[in-house]
Design an enzyme around this catalytic site. Structure first.
Site, PDB file in Angstrom:
ATOM      1  N   HIS A   1       0.861  -1.195   0.000  1.00 39.78           N
ATOM      2  CA  HIS A   1       0.000   0.000   0.000  1.00 39.78           C
ATOM      3  C   HIS A   1       0.890   1.235   0.000  1.00 39.78           C
ATOM      4  O   HIS A   1       1.944   1.249   0.624  1.00 39.78           O
ATOM      5  CB  HIS A   1      -0.892  -0.002   1.256  1.00 39.78           C
ATOM      6  CG  HIS A   1      -2.074   0.902   1.152  1.00 39.78           C
ATOM      7  ND1 HIS A   1      -1.995   2.247   1.380  1.00 39.78           N
ATOM      8  CD2 HIS A   1      -3.346   0.656   0.782  1.00 39.78           C
ATOM      9  CE1 HIS A   1      -3.179   2.793   1.197  1.00 39.78           C
ATOM     10  NE2 HIS A   1      -4.019   1.848   0.820  1.00 39.78           N
TER      11      HIS A   1
ATOM     12  N   ASP B   1      -7.925  -5.314   0.183  1.00 44.20           N
ATOM     13  CA  ASP B   1      -8.406  -6.179  -0.908  1.00 44.20           C
ATOM     14  C   ASP B   1      -8.035  -7.639  -0.727  1.00 44.20           C
ATOM     15  O   ASP B   1      -8.533  -8.502  -1.444  1.00 44.20           O
ATOM     16  CB  ASP B   1      -7.835  -5.664  -2.237  1.00 44.20           C
ATOM     17  CG  ASP B   1      -8.395  -4.305  -2.573  1.00 44.20           C
ATOM     18  OD1 ASP B   1      -7.627  -3.326  -2.534  1.00 44.20           O
ATOM     19  OD2 ASP B   1      -9.613  -4.216  -2.795  1.00 44.20           O
TER      20      ASP B   1
HETATM   21  C1  SDX Z   1      -6.287   0.039  -2.798  1.00 43.52           C
HETATM   22  O1  SDX Z   1      -4.395   4.522  -1.988  1.00 43.52           O
HETATM   23  C2  SDX Z   1      -5.386   3.933  -1.348  1.00 43.52           C
HETATM   24  O2  SDX Z   1      -5.808   4.323  -0.293  1.00 43.52           O
HETATM   25  C3  SDX Z   1      -5.989   2.756  -2.103  1.00 43.52           C
HETATM   26  C4  SDX Z   1      -7.010   1.923  -1.323  1.00 43.52           C
HETATM   27  C5  SDX Z   1      -8.265   2.696  -1.035  1.00 43.52           C
HETATM   28  O3  SDX Z   1      -8.987   2.334  -0.091  1.00 43.52           O
HETATM   29  O4  SDX Z   1      -8.608   3.614  -1.841  1.00 43.52           O
HETATM   30  O5  SDX Z   1      -6.428   1.512  -0.074  1.00 43.52           O
HETATM   31  C6  SDX Z   1      -7.425   0.679  -2.093  1.00 43.52           C
HETATM   32  O6  SDX Z   1      -6.061   0.374  -3.918  1.00 43.52           O
HETATM   33  C7  SDX Z   1      -5.407  -0.951  -2.073  1.00 43.52           C
HETATM   34  C8  SDX Z   1      -4.186  -1.425  -2.947  1.00 43.52           C
HETATM   35  C9  SDX Z   1      -4.687  -2.544  -3.857  1.00 43.52           C
HETATM   36  N1  SDX Z   1      -3.660  -2.916  -4.832  1.00 43.52           N
HETATM   37  C10 SDX Z   1      -3.023  -4.092  -4.792  1.00 43.52           C
HETATM   38  O7  SDX Z   1      -3.165  -4.927  -3.909  1.00 43.52           O
HETATM   39  C11 SDX Z   1      -2.092  -4.357  -5.986  1.00 43.52           C
HETATM   40  C12 SDX Z   1      -0.730  -4.866  -5.478  1.00 43.52           C
HETATM   41  N2  SDX Z   1      -0.060  -3.796  -4.746  1.00 43.52           N
HETATM   42  C13 SDX Z   1       0.901  -3.005  -5.499  1.00 43.52           C
HETATM   43  O8  SDX Z   1       0.633  -2.808  -6.855  1.00 43.52           O
HETATM   44  C14 SDX Z   1       1.434  -1.803  -4.710  1.00 43.52           C
HETATM   45  O9  SDX Z   1       1.754  -2.237  -3.459  1.00 43.52           O
HETATM   46  C15 SDX Z   1       0.579  -0.556  -4.607  1.00 43.52           C
HETATM   47  C16 SDX Z   1       0.141  -0.055  -5.931  1.00 43.52           C
HETATM   48  C17 SDX Z   1      -0.600  -0.829  -3.760  1.00 43.52           C
HETATM   49  C18 SDX Z   1       1.431   0.527  -3.925  1.00 43.52           C
HETATM   50  O10 SDX Z   1       2.467   0.807  -4.774  1.00 43.52           O
HETATM   51  P1  SDX Z   1       3.569   1.924  -4.423  1.00 43.52           P
HETATM   52  O11 SDX Z   1       3.285   2.579  -3.124  1.00 43.52           O
HETATM   53  O12 SDX Z   1       3.725   2.787  -5.609  1.00 43.52           O
HETATM   54  O13 SDX Z   1       4.840   1.056  -4.146  1.00 43.52           O
HETATM   55  P2  SDX Z   1       5.838   0.599  -5.257  1.00 43.52           P
HETATM   56  O14 SDX Z   1       5.085   0.100  -6.434  1.00 43.52           O
HETATM   57  O15 SDX Z   1       6.832   1.679  -5.472  1.00 43.52           O
HETATM   58  O16 SDX Z   1       6.534  -0.679  -4.554  1.00 43.52           O
HETATM   59  C19 SDX Z   1       7.620  -0.492  -3.653  1.00 43.52           C
HETATM   60  C20 SDX Z   1       8.426  -1.798  -3.742  1.00 43.52           C
HETATM   61  C21 SDX Z   1       8.809  -2.164  -5.172  1.00 43.52           C
HETATM   62  O17 SDX Z   1       9.970  -2.973  -5.116  1.00 43.52           O
HETATM   63  P3  SDX Z   1      11.434  -2.301  -5.381  1.00 43.52           P
HETATM   64  O18 SDX Z   1      11.316  -1.535  -6.709  1.00 43.52           O
HETATM   65  O19 SDX Z   1      11.664  -1.399  -4.182  1.00 43.52           O
HETATM   66  O20 SDX Z   1      12.368  -3.465  -5.458  1.00 43.52           O
HETATM   67  O21 SDX Z   1       7.594  -2.887  -3.278  1.00 43.52           O
HETATM   68  C22 SDX Z   1       7.379  -3.784  -4.350  1.00 43.52           C
HETATM   69  C23 SDX Z   1       7.679  -3.043  -5.634  1.00 43.52           C
HETATM   70  O22 SDX Z   1       8.073  -3.950  -6.650  1.00 43.52           O
HETATM   71  N3  SDX Z   1       5.968  -4.178  -4.261  1.00 43.52           N
HETATM   72  C24 SDX Z   1       5.519  -5.413  -4.444  1.00 43.52           C
HETATM   73  C25 SDX Z   1       4.124  -5.332  -4.209  1.00 43.52           C
HETATM   74  N4  SDX Z   1       3.782  -4.074  -3.927  1.00 43.52           N
HETATM   75  C26 SDX Z   1       4.916  -3.355  -3.963  1.00 43.52           C
HETATM   76  N5  SDX Z   1       6.153  -6.570  -4.763  1.00 43.52           N
HETATM   77  C27 SDX Z   1       5.365  -7.684  -4.864  1.00 43.52           C
HETATM   78  N6  SDX Z   1       4.033  -7.683  -4.636  1.00 43.52           N
HETATM   79  C28 SDX Z   1       3.382  -6.542  -4.318  1.00 43.52           C
HETATM   80  N7  SDX Z   1       2.068  -6.554  -4.117  1.00 43.52           N
END
Ligand code: SDX
Length: 433
Positions: free
Chosen positions: A309, A367
């Site tokens: 998140h 989720d």
């Molecule tokens: C919702 O914003 C809100 O409030 C949203 C929400 C709401 O109520 O409105 O809470 C609802 O959207 C919840 C989130 C649902 N999405 C998912 O579950 C999809 C999977 N999660 C990711 O796509 C991700 O964690 C996000 C999009 C939720 C957050 O992404 P960020 O904050 O931009 O973080 P990032 O993509 O920069 O990741 C940081 C690191 C990266 O690795 P490095 O580049 O540092 O090596 O963490 C890794 C990412 O690759 N990473 C994951 C991961 N999420 C982040 N690796 C594997 N699996 C994951 N799920």
């Protein structure tokens, strides 16, 4: 907002330091007020994805991502989920205070008075393919509501904003339930206003003319809690979309339709459907390791959906409540040994012990469990995000109305760091090589 200190910015050009006010809210991080930065420095700030940017001030929802705290108008989500129903939470988000019994009754009556949709709106559905995704239908139908409600579209009039909010909160369950019935080839159900909001939603989704339908009160309460947990969440992507669309003065129905479109993305509200699909693809505990490895592989675009998140760097408090609701529903239905739920708990345990997830503070988000509990309620995965949109509509309209009511509100118009080709001369086509 209170100015306590000043930030001094040295642009490295030997000129005088630029002083920027530091503003404090009632809770959470202070902000550096950069509204005058471009006028005084000729520079912009640069923050794609808004990792360090406060786009607005708001009194509605507060999140502390490090402590796993979520407050709606100052009330912890755990207490609201335990002591209130969705109608009370809608009243709270819109008006700032929890309702008395009398205020709640009046509010529910106002919602019920608008729970039906215009009969001609129902004819929209016939224009879609039967296999259209419910979110594709919902985006279209909600956007079209402005074609039916001309009488309350003066966004500068608070009574019009309130009526539009009531229209949207009242009609979203009907609109999304009809999208599901249309998928199934079932006749639509009109709302039954003697039922609670959640029970009415279940009635519109699951009742069929050939059978008597009585919503199970435990399951209706579970759906009500799901709606509460998804009602608002600060300036997330879809709420920011609604605010930006609304900043141009666009009508509320168009703004909410834009928010629904944004929510549908798998990185946002589409994650609950994607998470259930992921769990079904994993299928068995023996395959969890393979998917954890894929999620950790920077060359593999696969992500563990339902994890991570932007704000929560600790447990999402909603995920814990959703897991409890999962237990309640599965126990009520005698599905304690539901293989998918057991798989999800095993996946959660393994991920939370893995250095990759620990170091990146990736915890289950709202989720992760919501798909399992909705599937147990009989809701198909294609409807998960539509349920999320129905719940978030109150948060979107509350945030939209707060923005429009702010006398300092301006149209949202970010700038950019231009990295394209510098100025050049157009050659006539005969001279181009
Ligand atoms: C919702 O914003 C809100 O409030 C949203 C929400 C709401 O109520 O409105 O809470 C609802 O959207 C919840 C989130 C649902 N999405 C998912 O579950 C999809 C999977 N999660 C990711 O796509 C991700 O964690 C996000 C999009 C939720 C957050 O992404 P960020 O904050 O931009 O973080 P990032 O993509 O920069 O990741 C940081 C690191 C990266 O690795 P490095 O580049 O540092 O090596 O963490 C890794 C990412 O690759 N990473 C994951 C991961 N999420 C982040 N690796 C594997 N699996 C994951 N799920």
């Amino acid at each position: 907002m209170e100015q306590k200190k000043v930030a001094k910015l040295d642009l490295g050009n030997g000129e005088q330091l630029i002083e920027l006010p530091i503003l404090s809210g009632s809770m959470g991080p202070d902000v550096i007020d950069i509204r005058k930065l471009h006028a005084t420095s000729g520079m912009f700030t640069y923050d794609p994805g808004f990792l360090s940017t406060a786009s607005s001030s708001s009194e509605i929802t507060f999140i502390d991502g490090d402590k796993g705290i979520l407050l709606y108008r100052g009330y912890p989500i755990e207490q609201l989920a335990e002591h209130c129903d969705f109608m009370e939470v809608c009243y709270l988000l819109m008006k700032g205070e929890l309702p008395t019994n009398d205020q709640r009754d009046k509010f529910v009556k106002s919602i019920n008075e608008h729970s039906m949709v215009h009969e001609q709106l129902i004819r929209f559905y016939a224009g879609f393919r039967r296999d259209a995704h419910p979110m594709a239908v919902t985006v279209g139908v909600v956007g079209a509501l402005s074609a039916f409600y001309h009488e309350a579209l003066d966004v500068s009039d608070a009574s019009h904003r309130d009526l539009s909010a009531i229209h949207l909160i009242a009609k979203l369950p009907n609109i999304t339930a009809m999208a599901y019935k249309y998928n199934r080839g079932h006749p639509f159900n009109y709302p039954c206003n003697h039922l609670s909001y959640a029970a009415n939603f279940m009635h519109m989704m699951f009742a069929v003319p050939a059978e008597e339908y009585k919503p199970n009160p435990v399951l209706a309460r579970a759906l009500d809690r799901i709606l509460i947990l998804h009602a608002d969440h600060e300036q997330n992507a879809s709420t920011s979309t609604v605010r930006l669309a609304g900043s141009s003065g666009a009508n509320p129905f168009a703004c909410i339709s834009a928010g629904i479109a944004c929510l549908w993305g798998p990185a946002h509200g589409g994650a609950n459907e994607a998470c259930l699909n992921m769990l079904e693809e994993i299928g068995d505990e023996s395959r969890i390791g393979k998917y954890i490895d894929r999620a950790k592989d920077s060359n593999d675009s696969f992500r563990l959906v339902g994890f991570g998140h932007r704000v929560y760097k600790n447990f999402d408090p909603r995920a814990k409540l959703m897991r409890e609701t999962c237990h309640e529903v599965l126990n009520e239905l005698g599905l304690q040994d539901d293989p998918l739920f057991k798989l999800a708990m095993k996946l959660e345990k393994i991920a939370l012990e893995d250095e990759y997830f620990i170091s990146r503070k990736l915890y289950p988000n709202v989720d992760f469990y919501s798909g399992i509990v909705q599937r147990a309620l009989g809701i198909p995965s294609s409807m998960f995000t539509a349920i999320f949109a129905t719940a978030r509509t109150v948060g979107w309209v509350a945030q939209w109305s707060e923005m429009i009511a702010d006398p300092a509100q301006k149209i949202g118009r970010p700038r950019q760091l231009y990295t394209g080709v510098t100025t050049r001369k157009v050659l006539p086509i005969s001279e181009r090589k």
